[in-house]
Structure formats: C-alpha cells, structure tokens
Design a protein around this motif. Sequence first.
Motif, PDB file in Angstrom:
ATOM      1  N   GLN A  76     -22.004  12.258  11.006  1.00 52.41           N
ATOM      2  CA  GLN A  76     -23.179  11.850  10.245  1.00 52.41           C
ATOM      3  C   GLN A  76     -23.992  13.061   9.801  1.00 52.41           C
ATOM      4  O   GLN A  76     -24.430  13.152   8.643  1.00 52.41           O
ATOM      5  CB  GLN A  76     -24.052  10.905  11.089  1.00 52.41           C
ATOM      6  N   GLY A  77     -24.178  14.012  10.714  1.00 57.03           N
ATOM      7  CA  GLY A  77     -24.948  15.209  10.373  1.00 57.03           C
ATOM      8  C   GLY A  77     -24.269  16.042   9.304  1.00 57.03           C
ATOM      9  O   GLY A  77     -24.951  16.685   8.492  1.00 57.03           O
ATOM     10  N   TRP A  78     -22.952  16.042   9.320  1.00 59.45           N
ATOM     11  CA  TRP A  78     -22.207  16.802   8.301  1.00 59.45           C
ATOM     12  C   TRP A  78     -21.989  15.988   7.023  1.00 59.45           C
ATOM     13  O   TRP A  78     -21.419  16.489   6.060  1.00 59.45           O
ATOM     14  CB  TRP A  78     -20.847  17.226   8.857  1.00 59.45           C
ATOM     15  N   ARG A  79     -22.374  14.718   7.074  1.00 58.46           N
ATOM     16  CA  ARG A  79     -22.260  13.804   5.934  1.00 58.46           C
ATOM     17  C   ARG A  79     -20.808  13.675   5.457  1.00 58.46           C
ATOM     18  O   ARG A  79     -20.521  13.710   4.254  1.00 58.46           O
ATOM     19  CB  ARG A  79     -23.167  14.265   4.777  1.00 58.46           C
ATOM     20  N   LEU A  80     -19.923  13.513   6.432  1.00 56.41           N
ATOM     21  CA  LEU A  80     -18.511  13.321   6.114  1.00 56.41           C
ATOM     22  C   LEU A  80     -18.207  11.837   6.021  1.00 56.41           C
ATOM     23  O   LEU A  80     -18.725  11.026   6.797  1.00 56.41           O
ATOM     24  CB  LEU A  80     -17.627  13.963   7.193  1.00 56.41           C
ATOM     25  N   ALA A  81     -17.340  11.488   5.094  1.00 61.60           N
ATOM     26  CA  ALA A  81     -16.968  10.080   4.911  1.00 61.60           C
ATOM     27  C   ALA A  81     -16.187   9.573   6.121  1.00 61.60           C
ATOM     28  O   ALA A  81     -15.507  10.335   6.815  1.00 61.60           O
ATOM     29  CB  ALA A  81     -16.123   9.935   3.651  1.00 61.60           C
ATOM     30  N   GLN A  82     -16.279   8.262   6.371  1.00 58.57           N
ATOM     31  CA  GLN A  82     -15.555   7.649   7.485  1.00 58.57           C
ATOM     32  C   GLN A  82     -14.049   7.818   7.325  1.00 58.57           C
ATOM     33  O   GLN A  82     -13.313   7.835   8.313  1.00 58.57           O
ATOM     34  CB  GLN A  82     -15.917   6.159   7.598  1.00 58.57           C
ATOM     35  N   ARG A  83     -13.566   7.939   6.113  1.00 58.69           N
ATOM     36  CA  ARG A  83     -12.128   8.067   5.909  1.00 58.69           C
ATOM     37  C   ARG A  83     -11.604   9.479   6.215  1.00 58.69           C
ATOM     38  O   ARG A  83     -10.403   9.724   6.156  1.00 58.69           O
ATOM     39  CB  ARG A  83     -11.753   7.674   4.474  1.00 58.69           C
ATOM     40  N   THR A  84     -12.502  10.412   6.517  1.00 59.80           N
ATOM     41  CA  THR A  84     -12.073  11.745   6.949  1.00 59.80           C
ATOM     42  C   THR A  84     -11.548  11.641   8.379  1.00 59.80           C
ATOM     43  O   THR A  84     -12.308  11.430   9.318  1.00 59.80           O
ATOM     44  CB  THR A  84     -13.234  12.758   6.888  1.00 59.80           C
ATOM     45  N   THR A  85     -10.254  11.780   8.550  1.00 62.07           N
ATOM     46  CA  THR A  85      -9.628  11.622   9.859  1.00 62.07           C
ATOM     47  C   THR A  85      -9.668  12.941  10.644  1.00 62.07           C
ATOM     48  O   THR A  85      -9.967  14.004  10.098  1.00 62.07           O
ATOM     49  CB  THR A  85      -8.164  11.188   9.715  1.00 62.07           C
ATOM     50  N   THR A  86      -9.331  12.834  11.918  1.00 61.60           N
ATOM     51  CA  THR A  86      -9.243  14.048  12.745  1.00 61.60           C
ATOM     52  C   THR A  86      -8.193  14.993  12.187  1.00 61.60           C
ATOM     53  O   THR A  86      -8.383  16.213  12.187  1.00 61.60           O
ATOM     54  CB  THR A  86      -8.908  13.680  14.206  1.00 61.60           C
ATOM     55  N   GLN A  87      -7.094  14.443  11.674  1.00 61.00           N
ATOM     56  CA  GLN A  87      -6.059  15.306  11.094  1.00 61.00           C
ATOM     57  C   GLN A  87      -6.562  15.989   9.829  1.00 61.00           C
ATOM     58  O   GLN A  87      -6.245  17.168   9.591  1.00 61.00           O
ATOM     59  CB  GLN A  87      -4.790  14.499  10.799  1.00 61.00           C
ATOM     60  N   LEU A  94     -15.852  15.677  15.931  1.00 61.87           N
ATOM     61  CA  LEU A  94     -15.939  15.042  14.615  1.00 61.87           C
ATOM     62  C   LEU A  94     -16.784  13.775  14.677  1.00 61.87           C
ATOM     63  O   LEU A  94     -17.628  13.528  13.801  1.00 61.87           O
ATOM     64  CB  LEU A  94     -14.543  14.727  14.087  1.00 61.87           C
ATOM     65  N   SER A  95     -16.566  12.985  15.714  1.00 61.96           N
ATOM     66  CA  SER A  95     -17.324  11.741  15.858  1.00 61.96           C
ATOM     67  C   SER A  95     -18.818  12.011  16.031  1.00 61.96           C
ATOM     68  O   SER A  95     -19.661  11.341  15.428  1.00 61.96           O
ATOM     69  CB  SER A  95     -16.786  10.952  17.056  1.00 61.96           C
TER      70      SER A  95
END
Length: 295
Positions: free
Chosen positions: A40-51, A35-36
């Motif tokens: 950026q490449g997937w354009r996921l928000a920082q608040r998207t957690t591993t869970q 995920l880390s």
Amino acid sequence: MANQSRIQIAKPDIVRCLDGQPAPVFKLSDLKRILSEQRQGWRLAQRTTTQDFIDFLEQHGKLTTFHFPFPHREETRFVWGSVPLLEVLSTLKPRCYYSHYTAMRMHGLTEQIPKTIYLNHEQHLKSQSTGGLAQERIDAAFRRKARESNNVIDFRGARIYLINGKNTAELGVTSESVTYDSDTSVTVRLTSLERTLIDIAVRPAYAGGIFEVMKAFRLAKEHASVNALAAMLQTIDHTYPYHQVIGFYLERAGYRSSQLDLIKRFPMRYDFYLAHGMKDMHYIDSWRLYIPKGL
C-alpha cells in the motif's frame, strides 16, 4: 505498463527498505511478507505478484537468487547485495554450523584449501540405543566403507554437504569471525577447536582422510585443551570407542603423557579401528587399535 511504472517509481523506497532489513539473505516467505506489508505504501497494484517483485529486483536492483538443489530438500535464498557464500549457507537450516574440514580450515588446522564445505544441522534428540557393543559387530561395521551423506551438491566450484549430524545439544559450537577463502571476514557458527578434533577423528572421510587428521592434531597441539576435549567426549558418549582413536592421534602428535592419561581413563574393552575399510593393518596394543600399515 502502468504496473511497471508504479514499481519503477517506488524503486528508491524499495531499495531503502531492503537495505534496512536486519539481514541481507531472504527466504521466499520473507519477500512475500515485505511485499504484503509495503504494497500500500509503495502503491503497487494487487496483481503485482511476489515473482514480479523478485524479477524487478533482479533486473533493476541488487537481488540475486541462489538455488541449492539438495537431494533431501531443495532450498532457495534471495541475496541482497554482495554476501559471502558462507553467510548465505548459514541460513539453510536453523542453528546449523560449520564442521569437519571446513572448521579445520577456519581454525588453521590444515594447509590445504578445501573445495568441500561441511554444514551440520543436528538430528532431533533420540533415545539412546541399549543394544550395547559386541566385538563381532564392530569388526563387521569397520570392514565396510564409511557411510557418507548423499545430501550434497556442487555449487559455484564448491562441493557442499548438508549433514544431519548426531544430536549433541550443540556442544562446543561457537560463533566467531573467520576468514575462509578470501580476506573478507564473516561471522559464522562453527565447532570449537576441541570439538573439531573429535569430529574429524570420528569422520576422517569428512576431513581429507587420516593423514590430514593426523596433521590437524599436530597443528592443534599448542592450542587445544585436552581437558576440554575429554569432557566433550564424555558428554557426547559415542556408541563406538572413538577415544581410542583420539588417544592414538594425540600420542602420535606428541602430546604430553599427562594429557594422554586423560584419555586413558576411558575404558578400553574392545579392539577398534582408526578408519573404515582398511586392508593391510597394524595393531597398536596400548590403544587396542588397528591402523593402516606404514602410518
């Protein structure tokens, strides 16, 4: 909602990424790393957690969470797609391997289909005890019931033991493609035929009992190398004289006298026991061994 739509949009890329991983079984740290690295490449928000990531893949992908609540240490694995249980369990400890009744089944040394799985990971190397043996201590130890690991769980119809076994530097451990309880083959690490015979003679409670061990020695007769078995025995150097047990099993299973001589070369200084906690016993002079009456 926006966060959900981003991960939904990224789903094809996420699936491609997980499909391309070297192995389909992950620890939590593996998913955190993926995920880390890809956020950026997937354009996921920082608040998207591993869970959040895990929950999404369980609901919309092919991720399954396997929880193994072993008493000594709980383990969790995340499995991508359909993966045999034996392959999943192989990831629980570094360099672990299948042994005892499980290895018996893999080598065709039992006609049973065991519901118990034995997975061994070796202890750290310890200095050898210099206390030596005494007949009184052997007698006292084998009057008692054999100790069994309590690091065991029931999981999906199977009973799984995670054994912390004697350090042998993985002597006789091999990697093979096997079928276990289905037609699907899986490549796993397991004890070799000869190492398995040694282990089940030492721990018959982990092999279905002494009658199953006896049968295993018979079934192995045309395939086992007693030369290799004797060499392993010498290298492992058990504190107790388990060579007397193994010699007895070999003799009862009809091995050649020249093969028995390889075991008779080991010293027989003490009376010994086929198993712990026997009540009515018979003594075999040639192996200085107590066995159950009627065996």
